[in-house]
Write a protein that holds these residues in place. Structure first.
Motif, short mmCIF file in Angstrom:
data_model
loop_
_atom_site.label_atom_id
_atom_site.label_comp_id
_atom_site.label_asym_id
_atom_site.label_seq_id
_atom_site.Cartn_x
_atom_site.Cartn_y
_atom_site.Cartn_z
N GLY A 79 0.83 -1.20 0.00
CA GLY A 79 0.00 0.00 0.00
C GLY A 79 0.87 1.25 0.00
N ALA A 80 0.26 2.36 -0.42
CA ALA A 80 0.98 3.64 -0.39
C ALA A 80 1.33 4.02 1.04
N LYS A 81 0.51 3.57 1.97
CA LYS A 81 0.74 3.88 3.38
C LYS A 81 2.13 3.38 3.82
N GLY A 83 1.24 -0.29 -3.28
CA GLY A 83 1.61 1.10 -3.53
C GLY A 83 3.07 1.12 -3.99
N TYR A 84 3.60 2.30 -4.18
CA TYR A 84 5.03 2.37 -4.50
C TYR A 84 5.59 3.74 -4.17
N PRO A 117 -5.59 21.07 6.48
CA PRO A 117 -6.00 19.73 6.89
C PRO A 117 -5.15 18.65 6.22
N TYR A 118 -4.83 17.61 7.01
CA TYR A 118 -3.92 16.57 6.53
C TYR A 118 -4.55 15.19 6.66
N TRP A 119 -4.01 14.27 5.89
CA TRP A 119 -4.41 12.87 6.02
C TRP A 119 -3.85 12.35 7.34
N VAL A 120 -4.69 11.62 8.05
CA VAL A 120 -4.41 11.29 9.45
C VAL A 120 -3.08 10.59 9.72
N SER A 121 -2.58 9.81 8.79
CA SER A 121 -1.38 9.00 9.10
C SER A 121 -0.06 9.77 9.02
N TYR A 122 -0.05 10.92 8.34
CA TYR A 122 1.24 11.63 8.20
C TYR A 122 1.87 11.94 9.55
N THR A 123 1.08 12.56 10.43
CA THR A 123 1.65 12.99 11.71
C THR A 123 2.14 11.80 12.52
N GLU A 124 1.34 10.74 12.51
CA GLU A 124 1.69 9.57 13.34
C GLU A 124 2.91 8.85 12.79
N GLN A 125 3.00 8.77 11.47
CA GLN A 125 4.16 8.10 10.87
C GLN A 125 5.45 8.89 11.12
N VAL A 126 5.34 10.21 11.07
CA VAL A 126 6.53 11.05 11.36
C VAL A 126 6.96 10.80 12.81
N LYS A 127 5.99 10.74 13.72
CA LYS A 127 6.32 10.50 15.13
C LYS A 127 6.95 9.12 15.33
N LEU A 128 6.42 8.13 14.61
CA LEU A 128 6.98 6.77 14.73
C LEU A 128 8.43 6.72 14.28
#
Ligand SMILES: Cc1ncc(COP(=O)(O)O)c(C=O)c1O
Length: 394
Positions: A98-100, A247-248, A122-133
């Motif tokens: 997936g692109a995720k 995704g790629y 407004p942002y797609w919800v996963s950006y912030t969490e992925q950056v934090k991870l």
């Protein structure tokens, strides 16, 4: 059980949670219309399904290279040459779950602890969490409604510090459906080039554009960005293939190697038969992609007209993706709710329509309403919303 600080810092995906809630109510016999979905309601086109079945029958059920099948990467090279006029090589591509996961790998490979990533809200919800991870720091910059929720160059300059490592551009945007123009992309791209900032260009909705709008990749507009940008895409939205998880990412080969290394110790390759399905998606007829696009366009035009006739609701017309993102603060106030989140809860419970409150997208005065559902559902849901408003206005 004591959990890691890393997971304590993240919040679960609010969009998936609301869809799950609507499904749960539906399962208990309550007629809830879901306008929360983040995926096309169409089935995957038949030839793609056939390609996967054939691949499984022919024994393509083993591990592939971590970065994906050569044939699929070649097909992506051709797609990018055709769609974006950019000439890359297979070594610039990793095929992901997936692109995720392409985004996840990007942050893992790019960020050091404390590195800042500019995320337009407004942002797609996963950006912030992925950056934090990845131990990075999300720097949220609010796109203004009067600028179609897009960031101006001035805003980006103001948010840039010596710690800024990257910026995310998601055009067409989830949740707003807005598209950056070539001129806007040129300004931003040239600034990022000058400052050495990586541009993470999430182009997953590129095929879903309406009423003559065109979505251009920032890398096409500023080709020198090929060294420092990461293009994110996949078949999930364009070919109605969310469940197949393909995704790629396209980037400099050094970054792709690093991402492949991380993938080799986490997911390994994405599912082999799903890769064969994606190969058919990119090399077969694109008629179904256009067919679905036209269906979304018809729904958008209908839903938009209907939505803006409802009291208390203000909405900029989206140009892409499959969401409407109206400001509903006034609607909540008019019906006696102190927040859009409470108002949205009342909508599920009383009007039996599920929408996503804007809070999770960093925009608490808004809601996201997906039109990836039948015209019949759209009409009925908006009728229910209208009736709810008229019967609750204080
Ligand atoms: C903006 C954006 N990027 C990436 C993704 C992830 O796509 P995929 O399902 O291919 O992981 C989504 C899915 O909702 C999205 O909305």
């Amino acid at each position: 059980m004591e959990l890691s600080q890393r997971v304590k810092n993240i919040t679960p995906s609010s969009t998936l949670a609301i869809t799950a809630k609507a499904n749960e109510l539906r399962a208990s016999g309550i007629d809830v219309i879901g306008l929360a979905a983040g995926e096309p309601d169409f089935n995957t086109p038949e030839p793609i399904i056939e390609a996967a079945i054939k691949a499984a029958r022919e024994g393509h059920t083993k591990y592939t290279a971590t970065s994906g099948l050569s044939a699929l990467k070649e097909a992506i090279v051709k797609k990018i040459a055709h769609d974006n006029k950019i000439h890359i090589k297979s070594e610039n591509i990793i095929v992901t779950t997936g692109a995720k996961h392409a985004l996840y790998l990007t942050f893992q490979a790019l960020l050091n602890p404390g590195d800042e990533v500019i995320i337009p809200a407004p942002y797609w919800v996963s950006y912030t969490e992925q950056v934090k991870l990845a131990e990075g720091v999300p720097v949220i910059v609010n796109g203004l409604e009067e600028n179609d929720f897009k960031l101006s160059l001035e805003q980006i300059k103001q948010a840039t510090t010596e710690k800024t490592r990257a910026i995310i551009i998601n055009s067409p945007s989830n949740p707003t459906g807005m598209i950056y123009s070539k001129e806007e992309l040129k300004e931003i791209g040239e600034y990022c080039l000058e400052k050495g900032l990586a541009v993470i260009s999430d182009e997953i909705y590129e095929k879903l554009v309406y009423d003559g709008a065109v979505a251009t990749s920032i890398v096409e507009v500023v080709p020198e960005l090929q060294k420092t940008a990461v293009m994110i895409n996949g078949v999930s939205k364009s070919h109605a293939m969310t469940g197949w998880r393909i995704g790629y990412a396209v980037a400099d080969s050094v970054l792709i190697k690093a991402m492949t290394n991380v993938a080799s110790h986490s997911t390994s390759n994405p599912t082999s038969i799903a890769q064969y399905a994606a190969l058919e998606a990119y090399t077969g007829s694109q008629e179904s992609v256009e067919h679905m696009r036209q269906a979304f366009e018809g729904r958008l035009n209908r839903a938009y007209e209907r939505l803006i006739s409802i009291p208390g609701i203000r909405c900029i017309k989206p140009q892409g993706a499959f969401y409407l993102f109206p400001n509903v603060k006034r609607a909540a106030e008019m019906t006696g709710f102190s927040s859009v989140a409470d108002w949205a809860t009342a909508l599920v419970e009383e009007a039996k329509i599920a929408v996503v409150p804007g809070e999770g997208f960093g925009a608490p005065d808004y809601m996201r309403l997906s039109y990836a559902t039948s015209m019949e559902n759209i009409n009925e849901a908006l009728d229910r919303l209208h009736t709810f408003m008229e019967s609750h206005i204080k």
